[in-house]
Enzyme design. Structure first.
Site, PDB file in Angstrom:
ATOM      1  N   HIS A 209       0.972  -1.286   0.009  1.00 33.88           N
ATOM      2  CA  HIS A 209      -0.106   0.156   0.017  1.00 33.88           C
ATOM      3  C   HIS A 209       0.814   1.278  -0.108  1.00 33.88           C
ATOM      4  CE1 HIS A 209      -2.347  -3.369   1.756  1.00 33.88           C
ATOM      5  NE2 HIS A 209      -3.513  -2.681   1.513  1.00 33.88           N
TER       6      HIS A 209
ATOM      7  N   GLY B 204     -11.091   4.430   7.409  1.00 31.05           N
ATOM      8  CA  GLY B 204     -11.496   3.326   7.927  1.00 31.05           C
ATOM      9  C   GLY B 204     -11.689   2.962   9.443  1.00 31.05           C
TER      10      GLY B 204
ATOM     11  N   HIS C 259      -4.053   3.030  -3.650  1.00 28.15           N
ATOM     12  CA  HIS C 259      -4.166   2.669  -2.201  1.00 28.15           C
ATOM     13  C   HIS C 259      -3.508   1.214  -1.978  1.00 28.15           C
ATOM     14  CE1 HIS C 259      -5.801   1.216   1.704  1.00 28.15           C
ATOM     15  NE2 HIS C 259      -6.126  -0.041   1.152  1.00 28.15           N
TER      16      HIS C 259
ATOM     17  N   SER D  16     -22.721  -8.720  37.748  1.00 25.02           N
ATOM     18  CA  SER D  16     -22.702  -9.876  37.151  1.00 25.02           C
ATOM     19  C   SER D  16     -21.360 -10.784  37.038  1.00 25.02           C
ATOM     20  CB  SER D  16     -23.718  -9.899  35.687  1.00 25.02           C
ATOM     21  OG  SER D  16     -24.877  -9.373  36.138  1.00 25.02           O
TER      22      SER D  16
ATOM     23  N   GLU E 121     -17.635  -3.905  24.752  1.00 21.62           N
ATOM     24  CA  GLU E 121     -16.859  -5.050  24.903  1.00 21.62           C
ATOM     25  C   GLU E 121     -15.659  -4.952  23.789  1.00 21.62           C
ATOM     26  OE1 GLU E 121     -21.119  -5.976  25.696  1.00 21.62           O
ATOM     27  OE2 GLU E 121     -20.082  -5.089  23.991  1.00 21.62           O
TER      28      GLU E 121
ATOM     29  N   HIS F 237     -28.488 -14.671  25.160  1.00 23.96           N
ATOM     30  CA  HIS F 237     -27.571 -14.648  26.071  1.00 23.96           C
ATOM     31  C   HIS F 237     -26.913 -15.901  26.611  1.00 23.96           C
ATOM     32  CE1 HIS F 237     -29.339 -10.713  26.426  1.00 23.96           C
ATOM     33  NE2 HIS F 237     -28.607 -10.215  27.460  1.00 23.96           N
TER      34      HIS F 237
END
Length: 677
Positions: A42, A170, A274, A394, A421, A483
């Site tokens: 690239h 990106g 690119h 939890s 997460e 879940h």
């Protein structure tokens, strides 16, 4: 392609700062040459970002190329990792010993340090593996958090550095990019400085086909300090970096308008530059336009000397830092962490925690056993830093020694990652590669899917991030199949160099935590239950049996007619079935298998002794996929064939046939309703 009204022609840009422009052209030339030689790569981004990189390295970066592991160096993360040749060129030009011109010549070749995307550990100066867009930014957030946390412990005399990130459109389009941006702004990470290569080009063409938002406005709304400049004006970029360094309360975005493939007369500013070589004709034309007449892979002596001087400029600052460290009362602790050694008190903490469990056996969920293990071990581990993706109550990841909240006001030891997460996992990777901390973070096992690519990068880099994943089966009950993890254990076990632990009781949970803490070159993932389980190991042997990956937890009768293999909460179920089978004069061995990966690493003789030659049945409240490496067919797996359902845990186990009676029925079918052959 360079008639864009935002820009002057190349000659005018060179006139603004001819020496800086010539230094930037060293990066461009090496990038062009390496991509042409490899016929792969690239070139566009390195050519477009070379001026900004020159401004950063020449005018601001705190580093010493002769001591690349200096703990208080500034970090540079190339989040748009496809621009790898820019980083490799900079490392070579500034004098990193392992980044020779031969490595540059061997760009993208098997065995070279110059992989297609930067890989952590392949060469000094590569602070983290990048390529999956957005993860470099999120890891850099973790590095900036580590810097703040360690500065709070050891003081600014020893810890005072910036984290710089190069990224493109990106990284900002990826969801993890926004997770990282939001978290960094919320925490006010003022030593995080992002240089945005705003070239308005994607692989598919102009960004306008898919991306039209006002990026600076978005980051400003997230609490960032925002600056704009011409990315080809080295003086303007340097001034923007200086302003960013002066802003200590907020992270900074420097939006740099650039031209991808800057200098290439026919391809600059287009998608064609690119991800493919310029081609011999365009490469020659680009060099001519840039005023570059050196042979391929050759840097004019005066420019090479300038770059080497830049690489050595930080030596005096490093030596002064080393003197401060030597005089510091914190020197011993700081160096211990830099060497990734555990403190002397750790062994005693583990031994004490084991003794407590054998003295007073615990019937608890393994997520609770995990909290108990942390409660016992964390006081001996000041480098331990925890958190959760908005599931602390939890996951049970908060304990008394890891309780102070990490915030914009103070660098505590517990991080509220919010419902991020993926961002959490990548940030923990950044903390690991930064050094000085051992991070762990929690969420539900089913949401490991959100974090999966960062977990994969932990394994690829060989860093010991610890993932605490609770609610590990249909045993979580009423929250239902959205879940309840089913395929997750199999998919995680498929990742090379990842320890997936599913402990059976409080003792195994402590042992798995001990392994995870000691293992700094392999990430660990603990799959933990919501429902309670009895403590199965009651005799103190002093050995960490979980470190073997699998072991015979109980033998019923002489010899062996049948072997039951189980993990986690199903080990106690297997023991109940084995006891019933023993009443029918069958000899049964029950094998607890907390880690397939560690078991596979054991000598063949040991594995054979554990597995035995008798028929085997596997028991796990998850998908059956993968177990046929240990049993004859999926008919011999007591597990799930599909998704779970919403209902009480005990009802679900009955509904899906994960019961003592189901194990017995399969055993009878295998053995012909009688003792084995």
């Amino acid at each position: 392609m360079l008639e864009d009204s935002l820009y002057q022609d190349i000659a005018a840009k060179a006139a603004r700062g001819p020496r800086g422009f010539a230094l930037a052209n060293c990066i461009r030339a090496l990038s062009i040459d390496a991509v042409e030689a490899a016929q792969s790569g690239h070139p566009g981004a390195p050519m477009g970002m070379a001026d900004a990189a020159t401004a950063l390295f020449r005018d601001h970066l705190k580093f010493d190329a002769s001591a690349p592991d200096w703990p208080d160096r500034d970090r540079v993360v190339l989040s748009n990792g496809h621009a790898s040749m820019m980083l490799y060129a900079l490392l070579h030009l500034t004098g990193y010993a392992d980044m020779t011109i031969e490595e540059i010549r061997n760009f993208r070749q098997l065995g070279s340090r110059t992989a297609g995307h930067p890989e952590y550990g392949h060469a000094k100066g590569i602070e983290t593996t990048t390529g999956p867009l957005g993860q470099g930014l999120a890891s850099a957030v973790g590095m900036a958090m580590a810097e703040r946390g360690l500065a709070g412990e050891f003081g600014a005399d020893l810890v005072d550095h910036n984290t710089y990130v190069f990224l493109g459109d990106g990284c900002l389009q990826e969801g993890i990019g926004q997770e990282a941006i939001s978290l960094a702004g919320h925490l006010g990470l003022g030593k995080l400085i992002v240089l945005y290569d705003d070239n308005q080009i994607t692989i598919d063409g102009p960004t306008s086909i898919s991306f039209s938002e006002d990026v600076p406005a978005r980051l400003a709304a997230c609490g960032w300090h925002v600056l704009r400049c011409d990315g080809h004006d080295i003086t303007a970029v340097s001034q923007a970096i200086a302003q960013a360094k002066a802003e200590t309360a907020k992270p900074t975005l420097i939006a740099m308008r650039t031209v991808i493939g800057f200098g290439a007369p026919n391809k600059a500013g287009t998608a064609s530059v690119h991800g493919a070589p310029l081609g011999a004709e365009e490469a020659a034309a680009a060099k001519a336009a840039l005023g570059w007449d050196a042979e391929p892979f050759k840097i004019p002596a005066e420019l090479a000397l300038d770059w080497h001087e830049i690489g050595g400029r930080g030596e005096s600052e490093r030596l002064a830092w080393e003197a401060r460290l030597a005089a510091s009362a914190h020197a011993g602790e700081f160096l211990r962490r830099a060497r990734r050694e555990l403190p002397d008190a750790y062994e005693a903490a583990v031994a004490s925690a084991r003794t407590a469990l054998f003295n007073t056996p615990q019937k608890v969920a393994t997520r609770k056993a995990s909290q108990m293990a942390l409660e016992a071990l964390a006081p001996a581990l000041p480098e331990l830093i925890g958190g959760s993706a908005d599931l602390t109550g939890s996951n049970l990841t908060r304990v008394s020694a890891v309780n102070s909240q990490f915030s914009a006001d103070a660098p505590g030891r517990y991080i509220g990652y919010g419902v991020r997460e993926f961002g959490m996992a990548a940030a923990m990777n950044g903390m690991n590669t930064h050094g000085g901390l051992i991070p762990y973070g929690g969420t539900f096992l089913v949401f490991s899917d959100y974090a999966r690519n960062a977990i994969r990068l932990s394994a690829l880099m060989g860093v010991g991030t610890i993932y605490v994943m609770t609610h590990d089966s249909i045993g979580l009950g009423e929250d239902g199949p959205t879940h309840q993890p089913v395929e997750h254990l199999a998919s995680l076990r498929a990742i090379p160099n990842l320890y997936v632990f599913r402990p059976a009781d409080a003792v195994e949970t402590l042992e798995c935590w001990d392994i995870a803490i000691r293992t700094r070159e392999t990430p660990s993932l603990l799959a933990l239950s919501r429902q309670g389980v009895p403590q199965l190991r009651l005799e103190q042997t002093g050995e960490n049996l979980s470190a073997r990956g699998a072991y015979v937890i109980r033998q019923f009768g002489e010899g062996r007619d049948l072997t039951l293999l189980a993990t986690g909460t199903e080990v106690s179920l297997a023991l109940e079935a084995a006891e019933a089978l023993a009443d029918r004069d069958l000899s049964v061995a029950v094998v607890s298998m907390p880690s397939w990966e560690l078991f596979s690493a054991q000598p063949q003789e040991y594995r054979d002794s554990v597995l035995g030659s008798a028929p085997r049945i596997a028991v796990e409240a998850a998908g059956k996929f993968g177990w046929t490496r240990y049993v004859a067919s999926e008919d011999d797996v007591i597990g799930l064939d599909g998704f779970g359902a919403s209902g009480p845990a005990d009802v679900l186990y009955q509904r899906f046939g994960i019961t003592r009676d189901a194990i017995i029925a399969r055993a009878e079918a295998l053995l012909g309703n009688g003792p084995g052959q």
